[in-house]
Scaffold this active site. Structure first.
Site, PDB file in Angstrom:
ATOM      1  N   ARG A  82       0.843  -1.194   0.000  1.00  0.00           N
ATOM      2  CA  ARG A  82       0.000   0.000   0.000  1.00  0.00           C
ATOM      3  C   ARG A  82       0.872   1.235   0.000  1.00  0.00           C
ATOM      4  O   ARG A  82       1.774   1.387   0.814  1.00  0.00           O
ATOM      5  CB  ARG A  82      -0.896   0.005   1.242  1.00  0.00           C
ATOM      6  CG  ARG A  82      -1.643   1.302   1.509  1.00  0.00           C
ATOM      7  CD  ARG A  82      -2.903   1.398   0.689  1.00  0.00           C
ATOM      8  NE  ARG A  82      -3.656   2.605   0.974  1.00  0.00           N
ATOM      9  CZ  ARG A  82      -4.728   2.674   1.754  1.00  0.00           C
ATOM     10  NH1 ARG A  82      -5.150   1.601   2.364  1.00  0.00           N
ATOM     11  NH2 ARG A  82      -5.375   3.803   1.934  1.00  0.00           N
ATOM     12  N   ARG A  91      -5.711   1.343  -4.534  1.00  0.00           N
ATOM     13  CA  ARG A  91      -4.839   0.751  -3.520  1.00  0.00           C
ATOM     14  C   ARG A  91      -4.818  -0.771  -3.619  1.00  0.00           C
ATOM     15  O   ARG A  91      -5.809  -1.402  -3.981  1.00  0.00           O
ATOM     16  CB  ARG A  91      -5.246   1.193  -2.110  1.00  0.00           C
ATOM     17  CG  ARG A  91      -6.556   0.730  -1.551  1.00  0.00           C
ATOM     18  CD  ARG A  91      -7.771   1.471  -2.075  1.00  0.00           C
ATOM     19  NE  ARG A  91      -7.746   2.921  -1.980  1.00  0.00           N
ATOM     20  CZ  ARG A  91      -8.202   3.593  -0.941  1.00  0.00           C
ATOM     21  NH1 ARG A  91      -8.726   2.977   0.088  1.00  0.00           N
ATOM     22  NH2 ARG A  91      -8.180   4.899  -0.930  1.00  0.00           N
ATOM     23  N   ASP A  94      -6.842  -2.082   1.442  1.00  0.00           N
ATOM     24  CA  ASP A  94      -7.413  -1.154   2.411  1.00  0.00           C
ATOM     25  C   ASP A  94      -8.056  -1.997   3.504  1.00  0.00           C
ATOM     26  O   ASP A  94      -8.877  -2.875   3.201  1.00  0.00           O
ATOM     27  CB  ASP A  94      -8.474  -0.321   1.680  1.00  0.00           C
ATOM     28  CG  ASP A  94      -8.983   0.855   2.488  1.00  0.00           C
ATOM     29  OD1 ASP A  94      -8.256   1.346   3.366  1.00  0.00           O
ATOM     30  OD2 ASP A  94     -10.125   1.279   2.231  1.00  0.00           O
TER      31      ASP A  94
HETATM   32  N1  ROI Z   1     -15.300   1.917  -4.206  1.00  0.00           N
HETATM   33  C1  ROI Z   1     -15.567   0.618  -3.999  1.00  0.00           C
HETATM   34  N2  ROI Z   1     -16.440   0.012  -4.806  1.00  0.00           N
HETATM   35  N3  ROI Z   1     -14.972  -0.089  -2.996  1.00  0.00           N
HETATM   36  C2  ROI Z   1     -14.073   0.518  -2.167  1.00  0.00           C
HETATM   37  O1  ROI Z   1     -13.543  -0.131  -1.242  1.00  0.00           O
HETATM   38  C3  ROI Z   1     -13.789   1.883  -2.354  1.00  0.00           C
HETATM   39  N4  ROI Z   1     -12.882   2.546  -1.560  1.00  0.00           N
HETATM   40  C4  ROI Z   1     -12.598   3.829  -1.739  1.00  0.00           C
HETATM   41  C5  ROI Z   1     -13.250   4.654  -2.807  1.00  0.00           C
HETATM   42  C6  ROI Z   1     -12.190   5.264  -3.710  1.00  0.00           C
HETATM   43  C7  ROI Z   1     -14.066   5.727  -2.126  1.00  0.00           C
HETATM   44  N5  ROI Z   1     -14.153   3.866  -3.623  1.00  0.00           N
HETATM   45  C8  ROI Z   1     -14.424   2.558  -3.406  1.00  0.00           C
HETATM   46  O2  ROI Z   1     -11.749   4.431  -0.935  1.00  0.00           O
END
Ligand code: ROI
Length: 158
Positions: A82, A91, A94
């Site tokens: 990351r 990323r 997360d």
């Molecule tokens: N969109 C989806 N579908 N899943 C995520 O985990 C996710 N995480 C983010 C952002 C960029 C807001 N969009 C996402 O941080």
């Protein structure tokens, strides 16, 4: 031991493998057991112009205090490549603490329940696989109501 729910997400470098490795890494944490892992779900990114995400939720039972757990999860993110460049950027991994028992935590590094979880289908639907129907988030509507207000749109169960 505290029951904790972790949101997992990845949209780079083979997301499914990233999530599987992260579950294995969480199982190795001290004083921690993985009590359950949801199905994996694919969905478009909420910020445009990024690859699709793969998301899941894991239930942990842990003796780690909230900030110790946050440190451990950030170490796993770092070990899986990351890079924190842009806030909402793509990323490899997360890991978000969604819920920590029934605690409400408001510290600079950690807000629990996680800010955006109440309206994100890629969090709510996997979470619903792991909790009883009557599940209630701290200070919130019951999960069944959150699901009713957050349609299963654009989500693909893998
Ligand atoms: N969109 C989806 N579908 N899943 C995520 O985990 C996710 N995480 C983010 C952002 C960029 C807001 N969009 C996402 O941080």
């Amino acid at each position: 031991m505290a029951r904790v729910y972790i949101g997992l997400g990845s949209n780079l470098a083979n997301p499914r493998e990233q999530l599987q490795s992260a579950v294995q890494a969480m199982a190795q944490l001290p004083e921690t057991e993985v009590a359950g892992v949801s199905s994996f779900y694919a969905s478009d990114s909420l910020s445009p112009g990024q690859p699709r995400y793969t998301n899941a939720v894991a239930a942990l039972d842990t003796g780690l205090a909230p900030i110790a757990l946050l440190d451990a999860l950030q170490a796993i993110e770092a070990s899986q490549g990351r890079e924190r460049k842009e806030r909402w950027g793509p990323r490899t991994l997360d890991l978000d603490i969604l819920l920590y028992a029934d605690q409400v935590i408001d510290e600079p590094r950690l807000k629990v329940p996680h800010y955006h979880m109440h309206a994100r289908p890629f969090v709510l639907y996997p979470l619903a696989e792991l909790v009883p129907e009557s599940f209630q988030l701290a200070d919130q509507r019951p999960l069944s109501q959150l699901l009713a207000d957050c349609p299963f749109v654009g989500l693909e169960r893998l």
